[in-house]
Design a protein around this motif. Sequence first.
Motif, PDB file in Angstrom:
ATOM      1  N   ASP A   5       0.822  -1.215   0.000  1.00 51.01           N
ATOM      2  CA  ASP A   5       0.000   0.000   0.000  1.00 51.01           C
ATOM      3  C   ASP A   5       0.854   1.263   0.000  1.00 51.01           C
ATOM      4  O   ASP A   5       0.510   2.254  -0.654  1.00 51.01           O
ATOM      5  CB  ASP A   5      -0.927   0.003   1.216  1.00 51.01           C
ATOM      6  CG  ASP A   5      -2.055  -1.011   1.068  1.00 51.01           C
ATOM      7  OD1 ASP A   5      -2.542  -1.187  -0.063  1.00 51.01           O
ATOM      8  OD2 ASP A   5      -2.435  -1.638   2.078  1.00 51.01           O
ATOM      9  N   GLU A  13      -6.261   7.132  -4.400  1.00 54.16           N
ATOM     10  CA  GLU A  13      -7.278   6.171  -3.980  1.00 54.16           C
ATOM     11  C   GLU A  13      -8.412   6.006  -4.991  1.00 54.16           C
ATOM     12  O   GLU A  13      -8.982   4.932  -5.114  1.00 54.16           O
ATOM     13  CB  GLU A  13      -7.878   6.620  -2.634  1.00 54.16           C
ATOM     14  CG  GLU A  13      -6.944   6.472  -1.449  1.00 54.16           C
ATOM     15  CD  GLU A  13      -6.871   5.045  -0.928  1.00 54.16           C
ATOM     16  OE1 GLU A  13      -7.902   4.355  -0.917  1.00 54.16           O
ATOM     17  OE2 GLU A  13      -5.766   4.613  -0.550  1.00 54.16           O
ATOM     18  N   TRP A  14      -8.752   7.076  -5.722  1.00 56.78           N
ATOM     19  CA  TRP A  14      -9.965   7.045  -6.540  1.00 56.78           C
ATOM     20  C   TRP A  14      -9.740   7.723  -7.886  1.00 56.78           C
ATOM     21  O   TRP A  14     -10.457   8.605  -8.295  1.00 56.78           O
ATOM     22  CB  TRP A  14     -11.111   7.698  -5.771  1.00 56.78           C
ATOM     23  CG  TRP A  14     -12.487   7.511  -6.351  1.00 56.78           C
ATOM     24  CD1 TRP A  14     -13.346   8.494  -6.713  1.00 56.78           C
ATOM     25  CD2 TRP A  14     -13.158   6.279  -6.630  1.00 56.78           C
ATOM     26  NE1 TRP A  14     -14.511   7.960  -7.193  1.00 56.78           N
ATOM     27  CE2 TRP A  14     -14.427   6.589  -7.154  1.00 56.78           C
ATOM     28  CE3 TRP A  14     -12.804   4.933  -6.481  1.00 56.78           C
ATOM     29  CZ2 TRP A  14     -15.346   5.608  -7.538  1.00 56.78           C
ATOM     30  CZ3 TRP A  14     -13.729   3.959  -6.857  1.00 56.78           C
ATOM     31  CH2 TRP A  14     -14.979   4.306  -7.379  1.00 56.78           C
ATOM     32  N   GLN A  18      -8.822   3.157 -10.661  1.00 59.75           N
ATOM     33  CA  GLN A  18      -9.591   2.527  -9.579  1.00 59.75           C
ATOM     34  C   GLN A  18     -11.088   2.518  -9.881  1.00 59.75           C
ATOM     35  O   GLN A  18     -11.794   1.545  -9.590  1.00 59.75           O
ATOM     36  CB  GLN A  18      -9.332   3.247  -8.249  1.00 59.75           C
ATOM     37  CG  GLN A  18      -7.966   2.986  -7.653  1.00 59.75           C
ATOM     38  CD  GLN A  18      -6.931   3.997  -8.124  1.00 59.75           C
ATOM     39  OE1 GLN A  18      -7.162   4.733  -9.090  1.00 59.75           O
ATOM     40  NE2 GLN A  18      -5.785   4.036  -7.451  1.00 59.75           N
ATOM     41  N   GLY A 223      -7.459   0.590  -3.156  1.00 63.40           N
ATOM     42  CA  GLY A 223      -6.860   1.109  -1.936  1.00 63.40           C
ATOM     43  C   GLY A 223      -7.744   0.872  -0.725  1.00 63.40           C
ATOM     44  O   GLY A 223      -8.891   0.439  -0.831  1.00 63.40           O
ATOM     45  N   SER A 225      -9.418   2.742   1.526  1.00 68.98           N
ATOM     46  CA  SER A 225     -10.715   3.401   1.710  1.00 68.98           C
ATOM     47  C   SER A 225     -11.747   2.895   0.704  1.00 68.98           C
ATOM     48  O   SER A 225     -12.906   2.658   1.045  1.00 68.98           O
ATOM     49  CB  SER A 225     -10.564   4.919   1.583  1.00 68.98           C
ATOM     50  OG  SER A 225     -10.059   5.256   0.303  1.00 68.98           O
TER      51      SER A 225
END
Length: 558
Positions: A5, A13-14, A18, A223, A225
């Motif tokens: 990670d 993350e987004w 993703q 990820g 979250s």
Amino acid sequence: MKDYDEVTAFLGEWGPFQRLIFFLLSASIIPNGFNSMSIVFLAGIPEHHCRVPASANLSSEWRSYSIPRQMQDGREVPRKCRRYQLAALTNFSAQGLVPGRDVNLSQVELEPCLDGWEYSRDTYLSTIITEWNIVCDENWKPPLTTSLFFVGVLMGSFISGQLSDRFGRKNILFGTMAVQTGFSFLQIFSINWEMFTVLFVIVGMGQISNYVVAFILGTEILGKSVRIIFSTLGVCIFFAIGYMLLPLFAYFIRDWRMLLLALTVPGVLCVPLWWVIPESPRWLISQGRFREAEDIIQKAAKMNNVTAPVIVFDPVELRELRPVQQQKGYILDLFRTRHIATITIMSLMLWMLVSVGYFGLSLNTPNLHGDVYLNCFLSAAIEVPAYVIAWLLLRNLPRRYIIAGTLFLGGGVLLFIQLVPIEYHYLSTALVMLGKFGITSAFSMLYVFTAELYPTLVRNMAVGATSMSSRVGSIIAPYFVYLGAYDRILPYILMGSLTVLIGIVTLLFPESLGMALPETFEQMQKFQIQEKSKELHWERKEFQGFHNCILTNFCHIW
């Protein structure tokens, strides 16, 4: 030393990568929603009664009285499995006797449906029931077919994780998708019930394997979250979407073979995803294939418009690759002490009985009053708010209380159905949907709750064992539905009682909200003892306060 990670944190993350993985893997779950409940329409049982052959020498009046009548749900309907003895009716008709006036029909002997059955075509044009006459003396076959499908699901649960660990997530994802789609297609050519059922078992194996591997692949690529949202909302809601599409397909395609053909199409449409969904970089690293893992991350960085390091994965810097002597966990470790064994036994009961409620209500939709297609759609649609509510509740509230609360809601309204007058059909249906809402919410929270209770060493094993227990629940659930043939209310009484009972048991679990995940058995023991000691300390404090209050008031009065 860096872990995976930390090494891939530069991706964000987004980003577009993703989002693409999130939605494509979630979409790959849609065919699972079809297949898991398709038996509701493939084995739909239409209204039926004994056939009286056209060659029978009966007057039109005697032909109309050839099937005895019975009361069902407050209305008179023809009996399904018996007719008046045809030879006797032919004799009465030849003598010119009038039924009911010259002949007391209650004294005429009955016989089984020797010439087969006539089926209503108002709801279904064709199902496996009408194709192979699986009614009356063979009415044990439909629930067995459903149970064997879930036996296949149980077997798939055994092998899917091991296969994906050995051959890779992507290969097994698309391999099991091919099994699910391919054997569903072969079912179209079934020549008898036995062939259909054997193929259905294999479809069940592919169905759960596809679901599990997509779940694993998503949690390994996304990820931290996003991973939580994917595992609690993404997978579950897209499963519900597939479930909602099933009655829409079935409404317009009422022949079971054509319906199966239509349900294989989404699986075929998933084939191009092979060139879009990557292999899990974590799995590639575990196999020592760093170059392939790095290529995937470099492409992801390019898609996210971020700059990647020249060397992403340095074997020396990956903590996961350090040669550490790790302790091994065994299935008996789930019962190694009295405390752990108690939690394990309660968890197995919890998963199994919640599964009985969920699948029992889902499979029972054809027995509800009203349109079977609308009822099935409502049963699927109610799952979407159930998953969202469960996710919101899990964020801040104590696990055991919210799970018990949703179980009390689901079980309580099912028990209330027996008090509803038979003419209030819509109220009964609304209560069933509310019960499904509560049980579905509880079901979706069990993965998180179970994972938080057990130490790292056996956490995956514990989730796997309890998940297998839920498969046992799904195997016996069709027989709860089967009881409805004898008493319409009986399945709801049984499922409601068991759901409320297991809700009470849930209150006995230790609380896991806000607690660090236990890493060892010693921490798990301490975790439970601390929970009990906290409660005792709180009770002691409350009693002390109450005692002081009594003394103060007494002195004041004195």
